[in-house]
Write a protein that holds these residues in place. Sequence first.
Motif, mmCIF file in Angstrom:
data_model
loop_
_atom_site.group_PDB
_atom_site.id
_atom_site.type_symbol
_atom_site.label_atom_id
_atom_site.label_comp_id
_atom_site.label_asym_id
_atom_site.label_seq_id
_atom_site.Cartn_x
_atom_site.Cartn_y
_atom_site.Cartn_z
ATOM 1 N N ILE A 106 6.959 0.664 7.216
ATOM 2 C CA ILE A 106 5.566 0.287 6.977
ATOM 3 C C ILE A 106 5.198 -0.828 7.951
ATOM 4 N N ASP A 165 2.131 -3.282 9.018
ATOM 5 C CA ASP A 165 0.812 -3.835 8.701
ATOM 6 C C ASP A 165 0.330 -4.609 9.928
ATOM 7 N N ASP A 207 -2.746 -0.039 11.424
ATOM 8 C CA ASP A 207 -1.481 0.033 10.705
ATOM 9 C C ASP A 207 -0.772 1.337 11.029
ATOM 10 N N ASP A 266 -7.175 -0.214 9.270
ATOM 11 C CA ASP A 266 -6.530 -1.195 8.398
ATOM 12 C C ASP A 266 -6.248 -0.528 7.055
ATOM 13 N N VAL A 267 -5.027 -0.069 6.876
ATOM 14 C CA VAL A 267 -4.659 0.690 5.680
ATOM 15 C C VAL A 267 -3.841 -0.148 4.717
ATOM 16 N N PHE A 268 -2.821 -0.814 5.243
ATOM 17 C CA PHE A 268 -1.905 -1.570 4.394
ATOM 18 C C PHE A 268 -2.294 -3.039 4.366
ATOM 19 N N SER A 269 -2.281 -3.628 3.190
ATOM 20 C CA SER A 269 -2.481 -5.068 3.055
ATOM 21 C C SER A 269 -1.172 -5.649 2.552
ATOM 22 N N ASN A 317 1.139 4.409 -1.126
ATOM 23 C CA ASN A 317 0.549 5.232 -2.181
ATOM 24 C C ASN A 317 -0.350 6.301 -1.572
ATOM 25 N N VAL A 330 2.489 -0.712 -1.349
ATOM 26 C CA VAL A 330 1.336 -0.260 -0.550
ATOM 27 C C VAL A 330 1.497 1.203 -0.154
ATOM 28 N N SER A 355 -5.382 7.930 4.326
ATOM 29 C CA SER A 355 -6.130 7.264 5.386
ATOM 30 C C SER A 355 -5.444 7.378 6.740
ATOM 31 N N ASN A 391 -3.423 5.312 0.631
ATOM 32 C CA ASN A 391 -3.078 4.791 1.941
ATOM 33 C C ASN A 391 -2.624 5.895 2.887
#
Length: 237
Positions: free
Chosen positions: A103, A105, A116, A147-150, A158, A156, A164, A161
């Motif tokens: 992942i 970010d 991301d 910007d998908v993951f915060s 899921n 995150v 997207s 996400n």
Amino acid sequence: MKKLIFAALLSVFSLGSVHGQTTTFTFTGDAFFDTNEEMALFGASSTFEAFTAELIFDNNQSLADAFDVSSDPARDISNYNFISLAISVGSVNYTVNSGRVTIIDGTVSAPPLAGDQLAFGGSTNIALSEFSTIRASNFSFSGSAIDVFSGIGANVFNAGNINSLDGSPFGSGGIIYLTRDSSGSIIGGDILEFGNIQLSSVVTAVPEPATWLMMIVGFALTGFALRRRERGQKAAA
């Protein structure tokens, strides 16, 4: 009876914490075969055929479960183990039981690190023929300024996400395979490329053992209540 119910409840909580909640992501797309030899190797009947990939991930992992975590001014990266990755293409079906989900970010908006990214895959040693083996299977999803993951925790990861990030032109992937001679030495290799990748379904499930134990607890509680009711009726008589 109370002791039995208490013990069963402890077992439920214990199993739930060990196995966690799993999410199955099913991807579909096209595999592109460059040569007749490659088509024959994978049992394909045309130069492009549909493939499916099923990723099972324990999304109850925390950041403490991550490995190779890194950060810089442009992006934060974390890696998690997945449970399995099953791939079906042509006449070939196989499962990767060891691999990682990465992942990323992105924390800047300027290329080339904008947006991301998500990647997953793993190494294998699965025979395609007497002299060919599948070495690795990999997928990657990214997009400019998306910007998908915060954050970089597994929470995150899921359906929203992934939706997207998936699909052309963002998704890519492929199967790396090696060719060996009669002595076992590597003499070549190639990549079967995937494209037009889409997320077709997402299914989240609680592990079956915990479900069964919860049913047992429910039956036990019902039986205990009925037993108390019978005692009360006899006392009243």
